[in-house]
Design a protein around this motif. Structure first.
Motif, PDB file in Angstrom:
ATOM      1  N   UNK A 175      51.573  20.472 -18.418  1.00 12.91           N
ATOM      2  CA  UNK A 175      51.068  19.335 -17.644  1.00 12.91           C
ATOM      3  C   UNK A 175      49.741  19.643 -16.949  1.00 12.91           C
ATOM      4  N   UNK A 176      49.574  20.801 -16.281  1.00 15.48           N
ATOM      5  CA  UNK A 176      48.278  21.076 -15.640  1.00 15.48           C
ATOM      6  C   UNK A 176      47.115  21.075 -16.656  1.00 15.48           C
ATOM      7  N   UNK A 177      47.317  21.680 -17.806  1.00 18.40           N
ATOM      8  CA  UNK A 177      46.266  21.710 -18.827  1.00 18.40           C
ATOM      9  C   UNK A 177      45.953  20.300 -19.333  1.00 18.40           C
ATOM     10  N   UNK A 178      46.999  19.509 -19.613  1.00 18.69           N
ATOM     11  CA  UNK A 178      46.797  18.134 -20.070  1.00 18.69           C
ATOM     12  C   UNK A 178      46.064  17.305 -19.018  1.00 18.69           C
ATOM     13  N   UNK A 179      46.398  17.514 -17.746  1.00 19.44           N
ATOM     14  CA  UNK A 179      45.740  16.762 -16.668  1.00 19.44           C
ATOM     15  C   UNK A 179      44.255  17.074 -16.610  1.00 19.44           C
ATOM     16  N   UNK A 180      43.905  18.354 -16.722  1.00 25.89           N
ATOM     17  CA  UNK A 180      42.500  18.761 -16.686  1.00 25.89           C
ATOM     18  C   UNK A 180      41.757  18.139 -17.867  1.00 25.89           C
ATOM     19  N   UNK A 181      42.320  18.244 -19.067  1.00 26.65           N
ATOM     20  CA  UNK A 181      41.653  17.699 -20.259  1.00 26.65           C
ATOM     21  C   UNK A 181      41.534  16.178 -20.183  1.00 26.65           C
ATOM     22  N   UNK A 182      42.587  15.499 -19.694  1.00 25.28           N
ATOM     23  CA  UNK A 182      42.553  14.045 -19.582  1.00 25.28           C
ATOM     24  C   UNK A 182      41.480  13.609 -18.588  1.00 25.28           C
TER      25      UNK A 182
END
Length: 134
Positions: free
Chosen positions: A118-125
């Protein structure tokens, strides 16, 4: 069989016909069409009343494919064949078996929500969203 009369058509006198040559011409005709995907056809030769009758069976697809002629997609609506519009193409794509779907829309069997970073997806999004709005 003729579509309207139901009578056999394309009969050849047995004594003057070369069944292999006629089958080769039929296969060549079918494979040279500009229809994609090519239909799957079985050819059977029967003898009736001293004449050869070639039976061509077109195998149906489990899910109707998007049929293209010269690159233009067509669909069958009732008894009419017409150019496919965007909505019809989307419906046909939705009906494709899952193993023919693009990789990114297939379900991942056995995956659970905890598998997501989730943290990685949030940054990329957020990064992608920011670049689109600037």
């Amino acid at each position: 069989m003729h579509a309207r009369t139901g009578r056999p058509c394309g009969k050849y006198p047995r004594a003057t016909s070369n069944a292999d040559e006629i089958q080769q011409r039929l296969v060549s005709l079918i494979s040279s069409t500009k229809i994609i995907p090519h239909p799957v056809v079985q050819i059977e030769t029967l003898e009736r009343e001293d004449q050869l009758v070639f039976v061509l069976r077109v195998q149906p697809y489990a899910v109707p494919p998007v049929v293209k002629v010269n690159g233009t997609p067509y669909v069958r609506v009732g008894t009419v064949t017409q150019r496919a519009n965007d909505a019809q193409l989307r419906r046909l794509e939705e009906r494709r078996p899952i193993h023919h779907q693009p990789f990114d829309v297939r379900p991942c069997e056995g995956a659970v929500a905890d598998d997501l970073d989730v943290p990685l997806l949030s940054v990329k999004y957020r990064a992608r969203s920011a670049s689109r709005h600037s």
